[in-house]
Design a protein around this motif. Structure first.
Motif, PDB file in Angstrom:
ATOM      1  N   TRP A 222      -6.957  -1.040  -2.799  1.00  0.00           N
ATOM      2  CA  TRP A 222      -6.121  -1.114  -1.613  1.00  0.00           C
ATOM      3  C   TRP A 222      -5.177  -2.301  -1.720  1.00  0.00           C
ATOM      4  CZ3 TRP A 222     -11.301  -2.465  -1.436  1.00  0.00           C
ATOM      5  CH2 TRP A 222     -11.608  -3.761  -1.005  1.00  0.00           C
ATOM      6  N   ALA A 223      -4.086  -2.214  -1.000  1.00  0.00           N
ATOM      7  CA  ALA A 223      -3.096  -3.290  -0.966  1.00  0.00           C
ATOM      8  C   ALA A 223      -2.879  -3.716   0.471  1.00  0.00           C
ATOM      9  CB  ALA A 223      -1.774  -2.812  -1.568  1.00  0.00           C
ATOM     10  N   LEU A 224      -2.663  -5.011   0.657  1.00  0.00           N
ATOM     11  CA  LEU A 224      -2.231  -5.567   1.933  1.00  0.00           C
ATOM     12  C   LEU A 224      -0.776  -5.975   1.749  1.00  0.00           C
ATOM     13  CD1 LEU A 224      -5.334  -7.809   2.784  1.00  0.00           C
ATOM     14  CD2 LEU A 224      -4.877  -5.458   3.529  1.00  0.00           C
ATOM     15  N   VAL A 225       0.100  -5.365   2.515  1.00  0.00           N
ATOM     16  CA  VAL A 225       1.548  -5.541   2.332  1.00  0.00           C
ATOM     17  C   VAL A 225       2.167  -5.989   3.644  1.00  0.00           C
ATOM     18  CG1 VAL A 225       3.699  -4.449   1.587  1.00  0.00           C
ATOM     19  CG2 VAL A 225       1.516  -3.720   0.581  1.00  0.00           C
ATOM     20  N   LYS A 226       2.907  -7.083   3.588  1.00  0.00           N
ATOM     21  CA  LYS A 226       3.456  -7.662   4.805  1.00  0.00           C
ATOM     22  C   LYS A 226       4.705  -6.926   5.284  1.00  0.00           C
ATOM     23  CE  LYS A 226       3.157 -12.078   5.243  1.00  0.00           C
ATOM     24  NZ  LYS A 226       3.338 -13.547   5.054  1.00  0.00           N
ATOM     25  N   ASP A 227       5.618  -6.619   4.379  1.00  0.00           N
ATOM     26  CA  ASP A 227       6.903  -6.036   4.751  1.00  0.00           C
ATOM     27  C   ASP A 227       6.793  -4.516   4.886  1.00  0.00           C
ATOM     28  OD1 ASP A 227       9.721  -4.795   3.614  1.00  0.00           O
ATOM     29  OD2 ASP A 227      10.035  -6.605   4.831  1.00  0.00           O
ATOM     30  N   ARG A 228       7.246  -3.987   6.018  1.00  0.00           N
ATOM     31  CA  ARG A 228       7.111  -2.553   6.280  1.00  0.00           C
ATOM     32  C   ARG A 228       7.921  -1.714   5.292  1.00  0.00           C
ATOM     33  NH1 ARG A 228       5.428   0.837  10.280  1.00  0.00           N
ATOM     34  NH2 ARG A 228       6.507   2.850  10.414  1.00  0.00           N
ATOM     35  N   ALA A 229       9.130  -2.147   4.979  1.00  0.00           N
ATOM     36  CA  ALA A 229       9.981  -1.377   4.076  1.00  0.00           C
ATOM     37  C   ALA A 229       9.353  -1.287   2.681  1.00  0.00           C
ATOM     38  CB  ALA A 229      11.373  -2.003   4.000  1.00  0.00           C
ATOM     39  N   VAL A 230       8.795  -2.397   2.200  1.00  0.00           N
ATOM     40  CA  VAL A 230       8.126  -2.386   0.897  1.00  0.00           C
ATOM     41  C   VAL A 230       6.907  -1.473   0.945  1.00  0.00           C
ATOM     42  CG1 VAL A 230       6.862  -3.790  -0.775  1.00  0.00           C
ATOM     43  CG2 VAL A 230       8.957  -4.670   0.253  1.00  0.00           C
ATOM     44  N   ALA A 231       6.142  -1.546   2.026  1.00  0.00           N
ATOM     45  CA  ALA A 231       4.961  -0.689   2.174  1.00  0.00           C
ATOM     46  C   ALA A 231       5.356   0.788   2.178  1.00  0.00           C
ATOM     47  CB  ALA A 231       4.214  -1.051   3.456  1.00  0.00           C
ATOM     48  N   GLN A 232       6.461   1.120   2.825  1.00  0.00           N
ATOM     49  CA  GLN A 232       6.924   2.515   2.851  1.00  0.00           C
ATOM     50  C   GLN A 232       7.287   3.010   1.457  1.00  0.00           C
ATOM     51  OE1 GLN A 232      10.024   2.039   5.856  1.00  0.00           O
ATOM     52  NE2 GLN A 232       8.849   3.309   7.294  1.00  0.00           N
ATOM     53  N   LYS A 233       7.954   2.147   0.673  1.00  0.00           N
ATOM     54  CA  LYS A 233       8.330   2.545  -0.681  1.00  0.00           C
ATOM     55  C   LYS A 233       7.096   2.701  -1.573  1.00  0.00           C
ATOM     56  CE  LYS A 233      12.959   0.487  -0.714  1.00  0.00           C
ATOM     57  NZ  LYS A 233      13.828  -0.550  -1.343  1.00  0.00           N
ATOM     58  N   MET A 234       6.134   1.808  -1.410  1.00  0.00           N
ATOM     59  CA  MET A 234       4.896   1.930  -2.182  1.00  0.00           C
ATOM     60  C   MET A 234       4.152   3.218  -1.826  1.00  0.00           C
ATOM     61  SD  MET A 234       3.469  -2.016  -2.211  1.00  0.00           S
ATOM     62  CE  MET A 234       1.961  -1.574  -3.112  1.00  0.00           C
ATOM     63  N   SER A 235       4.104   3.526  -0.548  1.00  0.00           N
ATOM     64  CA  SER A 235       3.458   4.750  -0.101  1.00  0.00           C
ATOM     65  C   SER A 235       4.179   5.981  -0.664  1.00  0.00           C
ATOM     66  CB  SER A 235       3.430   4.807   1.435  1.00  0.00           C
ATOM     67  OG  SER A 235       2.798   5.976   1.890  1.00  0.00           O
ATOM     68  N   LYS A 236       5.492   5.922  -0.712  1.00  0.00           N
ATOM     69  CA  LYS A 236       6.274   7.028  -1.250  1.00  0.00           C
ATOM     70  C   LYS A 236       5.979   7.231  -2.730  1.00  0.00           C
ATOM     71  CE  LYS A 236       9.336  10.280  -0.777  1.00  0.00           C
ATOM     72  NZ  LYS A 236       9.051  11.458   0.100  1.00  0.00           N
ATOM     73  N   PHE A 237       5.838   6.140  -3.473  1.00  0.00           N
ATOM     74  CA  PHE A 237       5.508   6.256  -4.893  1.00  0.00           C
ATOM     75  C   PHE A 237       4.187   7.000  -5.072  1.00  0.00           C
ATOM     76  CE2 PHE A 237       3.179   4.902  -8.612  1.00  0.00           C
ATOM     77  CZ  PHE A 237       4.112   5.000  -9.628  1.00  0.00           C
ATOM     78  N   ILE A 238       3.170   6.624  -4.303  1.00  0.00           N
ATOM     79  CA  ILE A 238       1.864   7.269  -4.441  1.00  0.00           C
ATOM     80  C   ILE A 238       1.955   8.735  -4.019  1.00  0.00           C
ATOM     81  CG2 ILE A 238      -0.538   7.222  -3.646  1.00  0.00           C
ATOM     82  CD1 ILE A 238      -0.136   4.163  -3.281  1.00  0.00           C
ATOM     83  N   GLU A 239       2.754   9.010  -2.999  1.00  0.00           N
ATOM     84  CA  GLU A 239       2.965  10.400  -2.579  1.00  0.00           C
ATOM     85  C   GLU A 239       3.561  11.219  -3.711  1.00  0.00           C
ATOM     86  OE1 GLU A 239       6.148  12.779   0.227  1.00  0.00           O
ATOM     87  OE2 GLU A 239       5.398  10.849   0.955  1.00  0.00           O
ATOM     88  N   LEU A 240       4.596  10.686  -4.373  1.00  0.00           N
ATOM     89  CA  LEU A 240       5.246  11.418  -5.461  1.00  0.00           C
ATOM     90  C   LEU A 240       4.379  11.461  -6.714  1.00  0.00           C
ATOM     91  CD1 LEU A 240       8.868   9.996  -5.086  1.00  0.00           C
ATOM     92  CD2 LEU A 240       8.047  12.254  -4.371  1.00  0.00           C
TER      93      LEU A 240
END
Length: 445
Positions: free
Chosen positions: A276-294
């Motif tokens: 798991w990751a703890l991510v402070k910035d929402r935009a960075v977290a969204q991009k990371m989530s998108k990577f895992i989705e793809l």
């Protein structure tokens, strides 16, 4: 009774006899079944009661590792950080509390929480992750987005994707101070992405745009690390896989922009493949989530449910211990306290390793690093999950090869950006493998 019995003299008496015969047959069958059950219990479980029989049967189940049992003549493979040391803890009472049954109809949908930023993250896992960090005090979780990945390696790749600059540009440089984790270069360059590339030792890097990987405590040498690069357009990703109280003093709650953790080194469940990751910035977290989705369309829900149950068992164990202490029970039973169990294991193993190194006279290890641990509320030394073993014997320039000739598999320093006279040794394998290793090491001179 008279009305029921007076239906017919002889016929009534015959019916009663037949009924008695049937009851006798039933009783005989029941007796035979009971005798068969008793025989089977005696035959296979030595006459123990059901609970003891089940426990004995479970004890005879093969270890969860696919590796063969070791003998004094075996090749001891300590190249990987396979955390089999933890198996003894989970085979005890804690294992019962971490057991989970998943019905056939459960976890069928892709979605865990369609309204969440990380829509494939099971709410129960997020809850237990935050709860565990509050217990240990090793990272700030409040105010952070929690992301789940197939191990921390996938989250590392997701972070590189999220932090790479958009549009046509030169690849982002990825660096880490040597000795760095040996998989960083391989994972970074594996896909030959145009978004990022491995650029080597952070201490030798001269540039403005970069991602610095900060592994602390360090894999391979156990040192506490901070970001080396402070200027330019760079950003740091903190790999805190080993920042747990069995390995190092917890000196403060980390609060970096991106922090990566993994179940494998926290609880020993490497096969669950979850991080798991703890991510402070929402935009960075969204991009990371998108990577895992793809990349994998989310993360296995079955693994998430199991990990959540495991993390809950750990935290619950400490809650029970705190409740017992508050009630005046000072028993130091660690059967339900994972970090206490693992800490004692690491202390014992490091003592044996240092004794073997002293007996040999040709090896050296890094000095112990004490510090005040807020979790233990005392000053303790670091006992890393890997030993950074150096050889001073004349003519031994390839320590990995030298040990291999003596049936010990290690990982050579060259893979970590260091020299060949040093190797990384896993401290987490089975008791049997570790005992053979230290015996062989002590005999080398």
């Amino acid at each position: 009774m008279a009305a029921m019995g007076g239906g017919g003299g002889k016929d009534g008496g015959g019916g009663m006899a037949a009924q008695a015969g049937r009851l006798g047959v039933v009783a005989s069958v029941a007796f035979n079944l009971a005798a068969l059950a008793f025989y089977l219990r005696r035959r296979y479980f030595g006459g123990d009661d059901a609970a003891a029989a089940r426990k004995k049967a479970e004890a005879e189940v093969a270890p969860s590792s696919g590796k063969p049992p070791v003998t004094k003549d075996s090749i001891i493979n300590l190249d990987h950080g396979d955390p089999m040391m933890y198996e003894a803890f989970w085979r005890g009472g804690a294992g019962e509390r971490a057991t989970i049954v998943i019905p056939g109809w459960q976890t069928m949908s892709y979605f865990s929480d369609v309204g969440s930023l990380c829509w494939f993250l099971e709410p129960g896992l997020e809850r237990e992750v935050r709860r565990l960090h509050r217990l240990v005090g090793n990272a700030v979780a409040d105010g952070y987005h929690v992301l789940v990945g197939t191990g921390s390696t996938q989250l590392f790749q997701a972070a590189l994707y999220a932090l790479s600059p958009p549009g046509p540009s030169a690849p982002m440089n990825v660096v880490s101070p040597a000795p760095y984790y040996s998989s960083y270069p391989a994972v970074t360059d594996f896909l030959k992405s145009g978004l990022y590339r491995w650029a080597g030792d952070a201490k030798m890097f001269d540039g403005d745009t970069y991602v610095e990987l900060v592994c602390s405590p360090s894999n391979p040498d156990g040192g506490i690390r901070e970001a080396v690069l402070k200027s330019g357009d760079g950003v740091a990703v903190h790999d805190l896989a080993y920042y747990w109280p069995q390995y190092t003093p917890i000196t403060s709650a980390a609060a970096h922009d991106i922090m990566l953790f993994t179940v494998s080194k926290c609880t020993g469940h490497a096969g669950t493949r979850l991080g798991w990751a703890l991510v402070k910035d929402r935009a960075v977290a969204q991009k990371m989530s998108k990577f895992i989705e793809l990349n994998t369309i989310g993360v296995s829900k079955d693994s998430q449910l199991r990990a959540a149950k495991i993390l809950k068992a750990i935290t619950d164990g400490y809650d029970r211990a705190a409740g017992a202490a508050a009630a005046g029970d000072d028993d130091d039973d660690s059967s339900g306290r994972l970090f206490h169990f693992a800490r004692r294991k690491m202390v014992s193993r490091w003592a044996k390793l240092r004794a073997a190194v002293a007996a040999s006279g040709i090896f050296t290890l890094p000095d112990e690093l004490p510090g005040h641990c807020t979790f233990a509320n005392e000053t303790v030394s670091a006992y890393p999950p890997f030993a950074w073993l150096r050889c001073g014997k004349e003519g031994v320039d390839d320590l990995e090869g030298y040990l291999r000739e003596r049936k010990i598999i290690s990982r050579g320093g060259g893979k970590f950006g260091a020299d060949g006279r040093v190797v990384r040794i896993s401290m987490l394998d089975t008791d049997e493998a570790f005992a053979i290793f230290v015996d062989r090491l002590a005999a080398m001179n």
